[in-house]
Design a protein around this motif. Structure first.
Motif, PDB file in Angstrom:
ATOM      1  N   THR A 310       0.830  -1.204   0.000  1.00 46.25           N
ATOM      2  CA  THR A 310       0.000   0.000   0.000  1.00 46.25           C
ATOM      3  C   THR A 310       0.864   1.255   0.000  1.00 46.25           C
ATOM      4  O   THR A 310       0.581   2.227  -0.723  1.00 46.25           O
ATOM      5  N   GLU A 311       1.932   1.238   0.791  1.00 48.23           N
ATOM      6  CA  GLU A 311       2.824   2.398   0.852  1.00 48.23           C
ATOM      7  C   GLU A 311       3.553   2.607  -0.467  1.00 48.23           C
ATOM      8  O   GLU A 311       3.739   3.740  -0.919  1.00 48.23           O
ATOM      9  N   VAL A 312       3.942   1.506  -1.103  1.00 46.29           N
ATOM     10  CA  VAL A 312       4.594   1.607  -2.416  1.00 46.29           C
ATOM     11  C   VAL A 312       3.663   2.288  -3.415  1.00 46.29           C
ATOM     12  O   VAL A 312       4.075   3.185  -4.162  1.00 46.29           O
ATOM     13  N   GLU A 313       2.390   1.872  -3.429  1.00 49.34           N
ATOM     14  CA  GLU A 313       1.436   2.469  -4.357  1.00 49.34           C
ATOM     15  C   GLU A 313       1.231   3.960  -4.056  1.00 49.34           C
ATOM     16  O   GLU A 313       1.073   4.765  -4.973  1.00 49.34           O
ATOM     17  N   THR A 314       1.237   4.324  -2.784  1.00 48.22           N
ATOM     18  CA  THR A 314       1.129   5.735  -2.406  1.00 48.22           C
ATOM     19  C   THR A 314       2.327   6.516  -2.935  1.00 48.22           C
ATOM     20  O   THR A 314       2.179   7.615  -3.476  1.00 48.22           O
ATOM     21  N   MET A 315       3.528   5.946  -2.796  1.00 50.96           N
ATOM     22  CA  MET A 315       4.739   6.612  -3.270  1.00 50.96           C
ATOM     23  C   MET A 315       4.732   6.753  -4.791  1.00 50.96           C
ATOM     24  O   MET A 315       5.143   7.791  -5.329  1.00 50.96           O
ATOM     25  N   ASP A 331       3.830   7.344 -17.918  1.00 55.02           N
ATOM     26  CA  ASP A 331       4.156   6.621 -19.151  1.00 55.02           C
ATOM     27  C   ASP A 331       5.382   7.218 -19.838  1.00 55.02           C
ATOM     28  O   ASP A 331       6.256   6.486 -20.325  1.00 55.02           O
ATOM     29  N   MET A 332       5.442   8.551 -19.870  1.00 49.00           N
ATOM     30  CA  MET A 332       6.596   9.221 -20.488  1.00 49.00           C
ATOM     31  C   MET A 332       7.872   8.906 -19.717  1.00 49.00           C
ATOM     32  O   MET A 332       8.913   8.594 -20.300  1.00 49.00           O
ATOM     33  N   PHE A 333       7.796   8.975 -18.385  1.00 49.24           N
ATOM     34  CA  PHE A 333       8.982   8.705 -17.564  1.00 49.24           C
ATOM     35  C   PHE A 333       9.489   7.289 -17.776  1.00 49.24           C
ATOM     36  O   PHE A 333      10.693   7.061 -17.941  1.00 49.24           O
ATOM     37  N   LEU A 334       8.588   6.322 -17.750  1.00 52.77           N
ATOM     38  CA  LEU A 334       8.988   4.926 -17.929  1.00 52.77           C
ATOM     39  C   LEU A 334       9.590   4.703 -19.311  1.00 52.77           C
ATOM     40  O   LEU A 334      10.550   3.939 -19.460  1.00 52.77           O
ATOM     41  N   SER A 335       9.035   5.388 -20.309  1.00 54.43           N
ATOM     42  CA  SER A 335       9.559   5.254 -21.672  1.00 54.43           C
ATOM     43  C   SER A 335      10.975   5.812 -21.766  1.00 54.43           C
ATOM     44  O   SER A 335      11.878   5.167 -22.307  1.00 54.43           O
ATOM     45  N   PHE A 336      11.189   7.014 -21.201  1.00 58.52           N
ATOM     46  CA  PHE A 336      12.503   7.650 -21.260  1.00 58.52           C
ATOM     47  C   PHE A 336      13.544   6.878 -20.448  1.00 58.52           C
ATOM     48  O   PHE A 336      14.701   6.787 -20.835  1.00 58.52           O
ATOM     49  N   THR A 340      10.120  -0.410 -16.191  1.00 55.14           N
ATOM     50  CA  THR A 340       8.708  -0.781 -16.097  1.00 55.14           C
ATOM     51  C   THR A 340       8.165  -0.250 -14.777  1.00 55.14           C
ATOM     52  O   THR A 340       8.931   0.138 -13.885  1.00 55.14           O
ATOM     53  N   ARG A 341       6.853  -0.270 -14.635  1.00 49.63           N
ATOM     54  CA  ARG A 341       6.240   0.152 -13.378  1.00 49.63           C
ATOM     55  C   ARG A 341       6.712  -0.757 -12.241  1.00 49.63           C
ATOM     56  O   ARG A 341       6.933  -0.292 -11.119  1.00 49.63           O
ATOM     57  N   GLU A 342       6.884  -2.035 -12.539  1.00 49.97           N
ATOM     58  CA  GLU A 342       7.349  -2.975 -11.522  1.00 49.97           C
ATOM     59  C   GLU A 342       8.772  -2.636 -11.068  1.00 49.97           C
ATOM     60  O   GLU A 342       9.096  -2.742  -9.884  1.00 49.97           O
ATOM     61  N   ASP A 343       9.628  -2.217 -12.017  1.00 49.63           N
ATOM     62  CA  ASP A 343      10.987  -1.797 -11.662  1.00 49.63           C
ATOM     63  C   ASP A 343      10.943  -0.642 -10.668  1.00 49.63           C
ATOM     64  O   ASP A 343      11.667  -0.623  -9.669  1.00 49.63           O
ATOM     65  N   LEU A 344      10.081   0.323 -10.964  1.00 55.95           N
ATOM     66  CA  LEU A 344       9.953   1.496 -10.099  1.00 55.95           C
ATOM     67  C   LEU A 344       9.448   1.097  -8.715  1.00 55.95           C
ATOM     68  O   LEU A 344       9.943   1.580  -7.687  1.00 55.95           O
ATOM     69  N   GLN A 345       8.475   0.208  -8.683  1.00 55.45           N
ATOM     70  CA  GLN A 345       7.932  -0.261  -7.408  1.00 55.45           C
ATOM     71  C   GLN A 345       9.008  -0.966  -6.581  1.00 55.45           C
ATOM     72  O   GLN A 345       9.102  -0.761  -5.369  1.00 55.45           O
ATOM     73  N   ASN A 346       9.830  -1.778  -7.241  1.00 56.65           N
ATOM     74  CA  ASN A 346      10.892  -2.488  -6.527  1.00 56.65           C
ATOM     75  C   ASN A 346      11.926  -1.521  -5.961  1.00 56.65           C
ATOM     76  O   ASN A 346      12.457  -1.736  -4.867  1.00 56.65           O
ATOM     77  N   GLN A 347      12.209  -0.450  -6.705  1.00 56.77           N
ATOM     78  CA  GLN A 347      13.153   0.560  -6.233  1.00 56.77           C
ATOM     79  C   GLN A 347      12.627   1.267  -4.978  1.00 56.77           C
ATOM     80  O   GLN A 347      13.390   1.640  -4.099  1.00 56.77           O
ATOM     81  N   MET A 348      11.319   1.443  -4.923  1.00 59.43           N
ATOM     82  CA  MET A 348      10.711   2.177  -3.818  1.00 59.43           C
ATOM     83  C   MET A 348      10.419   1.303  -2.605  1.00 59.43           C
ATOM     84  O   MET A 348      10.117   1.817  -1.525  1.00 59.43           O
ATOM     85  N   ARG A 349      10.517  -0.003  -2.770  1.00 60.95           N
ATOM     86  CA  ARG A 349      10.057  -0.911  -1.719  1.00 60.95           C
ATOM     87  C   ARG A 349      10.835  -0.754  -0.411  1.00 60.95           C
ATOM     88  O   ARG A 349      10.261  -0.794   0.672  1.00 60.95           O
TER      89      ARG A 349
END
Length: 449
Positions: A310-315, A331-336, A340-349
């Protein structure tokens, strides 16, 4: 209604609820009033089918799911409040009995907020850090201000260098074929900014006004345009013009241009005071983070993965909002970035887990210390927010009430007061004397070994 809670393991338990038959009857009535509006029975107008006819034709069971949907949210909330539990994830509901004239019985497997066993949280040691501004830091700030107020002047007889603005035409091809976005005329490129494909800017460095050059580069494997990723390209480049930053002199005239002061010495004194104030705020935040981290490390708590999710999704949502404020979106950020969204979530975990742990510990400390929030403190907070947003206090109150955030304001104030308590009780020592304490769980493991 009867509700019982039984813990089955750590943060997981079962909530068993029995609801009176009368409330089942009332829910069935509401379900019928909803469904009958669409029911079609020969000989009756839509919405006018008598209840006995409806049940005879479709069966009372046809109302059960709608009745459950009507009744379950209310009775679940009441049962949670009655048993005093704090769910942190959606429940797994198992309907055991639902029938006309019978009590409604269900069980819900629920993950709840974990218990926290506090360790030491008062008298924690933090390193002494002074908010002094060195001459080097002051010089660096002045240099930054020089850069901000620099003028761009055209350089006629000089080769392009890093930091220059090169005005260029370019025409890019892959395997001899032009590609979308690979052509431009009189494009201003800051050399050394790394805003172009890796290797491009380095090859423009050294060119002179009027020069032509073939710049050979390879697109990164993670390039956002899949048809170009990893491909070799050739750009035909013409350098039209070189613009170079001309820094203003650091003198009294500079001080007059960028401030309300008449002399450079007066401006430097004021700038130093601003830097000291800014550093003081940074150090205050660093000390707060340090004591909270230590108090959390000294506590024992096992965090449910649902809370971290839940906290990851908030972040992620907060990050998306910041991107939109800058004219981008997720979408633009992930493209540049090639993520992936999952990569970003793992970084924030990792940060998400730390946030959850710290907040859980602070909440328990607040209860232990009987920290309360007065109505006057809430009003002061609302007034401060009103001043910041240039709105009335009543408007701010209504906005928070409408989105359900008014209650969280009390929690924020309580957490802030708790942090102030930890800081006020902490002890400043020289950095070499500070001993990092291992988390309680680690300490026990070490002792066991």
């Amino acid at each position: 209604m009867k509700a019982t809670w039984e813990k089955i393991e750590k943060n997981l338990g079962v909530l068993e609820v029995e609801v009176e038959a009368e409330r089942v009857t009332a829910a069935l009535d509401k379900a019928f009033n909803k469904v009958v509006k669409k029911a079609i029975v020969p000989g009756f107008r839509k919405g006018k089918v008598p209840r006995p006819i409806f049940e005879s034709r479709f069966g009372v069971e046809s109302l059960y799911q709608d009745a459950i949907d009507i009744l379950l949210p209310d009775v679940y909330g009441e049962a949670v409040e009655e048993t005093g539990i704090f769910p942190v994830d959606r429940p797994e509901v198992d309907i055991e009995q639902f029938a006309k004239g019978q009590p409604f019985v269900f069980k819900a497997k629920i993950t709840v907020k974990p218990e926290v066993k506090l360790g030491e949280y008062k008298g924690l040691e933090v390193p002494v850090v002074k908010a002094e501004v060195t001459e080097e830091e002051l010089s660096a700030e002045l240099a930054r201000l020089q850069e901000r107020h620099a003028e761009l002047v055209v350089v006629e007889e000089s080769a392009a260098a890093n930091g220059d603005i090169a005005v260029i035409d370019f025409d890019g091809t892959v395997d001899g074929v032009q590609f979308e976005g690979g052509q431009a005329e009189r494009h201003s490129l800051e050399l050394g900014s790394n805003s172009f494909i890796p290797g491009f800017e380095e090859q423009v460095v050294g060119m002179a006004t009027g020069d032509f050059k073939d710049v050979e580069v390879t697109f990164p494997e993670t390039y956002h345009a899949e048809n170009l990723a990893g491909k070799a390209a050739i750009f035909k480049v013409k350098l039209h013009e070189i613009k170079r930053k001309q820094l203003p002199e650091l003198d009294d005239e500079f001080a007059k241009d960028v401030s309300e002061f008449e002399t450079l010495e007066e401006y430097k004194a004021d700038l130093k005071a601003q830097l000291e104030s800014s550093k003081q705020e940074e150090l205050k935040g660093a000390r707060e983070n340090a004591v909270v981290d230590k108090a959390a490390a000294n506590a024992e708590v096992e965090i449910p993965s649902a809370m971290i999710d839940t906290e990851v999704e908030t972040m992620v949502r907060d990050f998306d909002n910041r991107l939109r404020q800058q004219g981008m979106n997720m979408d633009m950020f992930l493209s540049f970035s090639g993520q992936t969204r999952e990569d970003l979530q793992n970084q924030m975990r990792g940060d998400a887990e730390k946030r959850v742990r710290n907040n859980l510990v602070l909440e328990v400390i607040a209860k232990e210390e009987k920290i309360e929030v007065s109505a006057e403190e809430v009003e002061q907070e609302l007034a401060s927010m009103a001043e910041s947003y240039k709105r009335s206090t009543e408007e701010i109150r209504n906005i928070l009430a409408s989105n359900g955030s008014l209650g969280s304001l009390n929690e924020e104030i309580s957490l802030r007061k708790t942090i102030e308590l930890l800081v006020s009780s902490s002890v400043e020592v020289e950095a070499a004397e500070v001993v990092e304490e291992a988390p309680a769980a680690e300490a026990e493991e070490t002792k066991a070994e």
